[in-house]
Design a protein around this motif. Structure first.
Motif, PDB file in Angstrom:
ATOM      1  N   ARG A  77       0.839  -1.178   0.000  1.00 40.12           N
ATOM      2  CA  ARG A  77       0.000   0.000   0.000  1.00 40.12           C
ATOM      3  C   ARG A  77       0.880   1.235   0.000  1.00 40.12           C
ATOM      4  NH1 ARG A  77      -2.185  -3.109   4.025  1.00 40.12           N
ATOM      5  NH2 ARG A  77      -1.333  -1.767   5.630  1.00 40.12           N
TER       6      ARG A  77
ATOM      7  N   SER B 165       4.073   6.106  -3.459  1.00 41.51           N
ATOM      8  CA  SER B 165       3.188   7.121  -4.013  1.00 41.51           C
ATOM      9  C   SER B 165       2.103   7.482  -3.002  1.00 41.51           C
ATOM     10  CB  SER B 165       2.534   6.610  -5.299  1.00 41.51           C
ATOM     11  OG  SER B 165       3.502   6.238  -6.261  1.00 41.51           O
ATOM     12  N   ASN B 166       1.490   8.640  -3.216  1.00 41.81           N
ATOM     13  CA  ASN B 166       0.382   9.077  -2.384  1.00 41.81           C
ATOM     14  C   ASN B 166      -0.888   9.180  -3.228  1.00 41.81           C
ATOM     15  OD1 ASN B 166       1.782   9.473   0.112  1.00 41.81           O
ATOM     16  ND2 ASN B 166       2.724  11.292  -0.783  1.00 41.81           N
ATOM     17  N   CYS B 167      -2.011   9.259  -2.568  1.00 44.23           N
ATOM     18  CA  CYS B 167      -3.305   9.381  -3.247  1.00 44.23           C
ATOM     19  C   CYS B 167      -3.532  10.846  -3.605  1.00 44.23           C
ATOM     20  CB  CYS B 167      -4.413   8.869  -2.341  1.00 44.23           C
ATOM     21  SG  CYS B 167      -6.051   9.010  -3.056  1.00 44.23           S
ATOM     22  N   ARG B 168      -3.587  11.140  -4.909  1.00 42.56           N
ATOM     23  CA  ARG B 168      -3.726  12.531  -5.346  1.00 42.56           C
ATOM     24  C   ARG B 168      -5.043  13.146  -4.871  1.00 42.56           C
ATOM     25  NH1 ARG B 168      -2.664  13.564 -11.568  1.00 42.56           N
ATOM     26  NH2 ARG B 168      -0.638  12.831 -10.875  1.00 42.56           N
ATOM     27  N   ALA B 169      -6.083  12.342  -4.780  1.00 35.93           N
ATOM     28  CA  ALA B 169      -7.369  12.875  -4.333  1.00 35.93           C
ATOM     29  C   ALA B 169      -7.282  13.405  -2.905  1.00 35.93           C
ATOM     30  CB  ALA B 169      -8.438  11.789  -4.426  1.00 35.93           C
TER      31      ALA B 169
END
Length: 282
Positions: free
Chosen positions: A38, A275-279
């Motif tokens: 994740r 990575s991160n969640c752009r939302a």
């Protein structure tokens, strides 16, 4: 397109020829049967996710006290999907230091060394070969378009992993029988390290299990996340070679356009190692 697993059967890192040749799991390309990693919001050098093997239910000593002959519960093992270990080593950090304050090198105070990973029960990692196009740090820098220089810098970091393997500090990711305490697969972060796509097989033989084709700036293969470029012709050829060899695609630093084109073209497993969640964070 059917993935050709035959290359992986023979692709065993030189630093441990006992590496298992089991093919990757479609559920999780690095450890059969485990869950996908994740993405976690964190700094560049430390991104950890728990690995559910073997599942351990911790005991509360106040409820179930240990009796004679019983073993203490094992700590939860962790899989870190992205660590710049060799990069930090060639930049001067003592990666064998047990005292983080004395590890020196870049990005002090140090947060990651091999002893620190083991103390934190990190048992499996993807260790990068990281290069910076037109960067300020000479040991990892190369001029844009200079494939020979990028290749030479990448070899410096590969030798670090080979030295650690020879010292029995690390073992190939899929080797379940090695005595080394840390299992490591190599992630190429920035494919300019490859002078041409056909060279990937050579790297797979030496432990590469995943490839990210660019970093911030565009490489000869793909647009980085600081650009709007897509895949180049050489990049499309590399995507097909990655699939043929059963290597994993890492989209973490690709531009939006390059990511979309990779999703359309790739047939093999794809991850975003850090990575991160752009939302939520964009």
């Amino acid at each position: 397109m059917r993935r050709d697993e035959s290359a992986l059967t023979a692709a065993r890192p030189r630093w441990n020829r006992r590496a298992s040749a089991r093919p990757s799991s479609p559920r999780f390309p690095f450890q059969p049967g485990a869950a996908r990693p994740r993405a976690t919001p964190s700094t560049k050098c430390v991104r950890s996710v728990p690995v559910p093997f073997p599942p351990v239910k911790p005991r509360r000593s106040s409820v179930t006290p240990l009796r004679s002959g019983m073993s203490a519960p094992l700590p939860t093992p962790w899989f870190d999907a992205h660590l710049d270990l060799a990069c930090l080593a060639v930049l001067g950090r003592d990666m064998l230091a047990t005292n983080l304050a004395a590890a020196a090198g870049p990005h002090t105070p140090a947060g990651v060394t091999i002893p620190a990973l083991l103390e934190g029960h990190v048992t499996h990692v993807l260790g990068t070969i990281f290069l910076e196009q037109d960067g300020a740090d000479a040991p990892i820098a190369y001029a844009a378009g200079d494939a020979a220089a990028a290749h030479a810098r990448a070899l410096d970091q590969l030798r670090v992993y080979e030295q650690w393997g020879a010292a029995d500090l690390i073992a190939p990711l899929r080797d379940k029988h090695a005595s080394a305490p840390l299992r490591l697969g190599i992630l190429i972060e920035g494919a300019d390290a490859l002078r041409h796509p056909g060279e990937l097989h050579w790297w797979v033989e030496r432990g590469v299990v995943a490839v990210g084709m660019a970093w911030w700036k565009s490489s000869r293969y793909a647009g980085g996340n600081g650009s709007h470029d897509g895949l180049t012709d050489a990049g499309r050829e590399l995507v097909r070679e990655i699939d043929r060899l059963g290597v994993v695609h890492d989209v973490s630093h690709l531009s939006d356009r390059a990511s979309d084109e990779l999703f359309d073209l790739a047939q093999g497993p794809i991850i975003a190692s850090h990575s991160n969640c752009r939302a939520l964070l964009g």
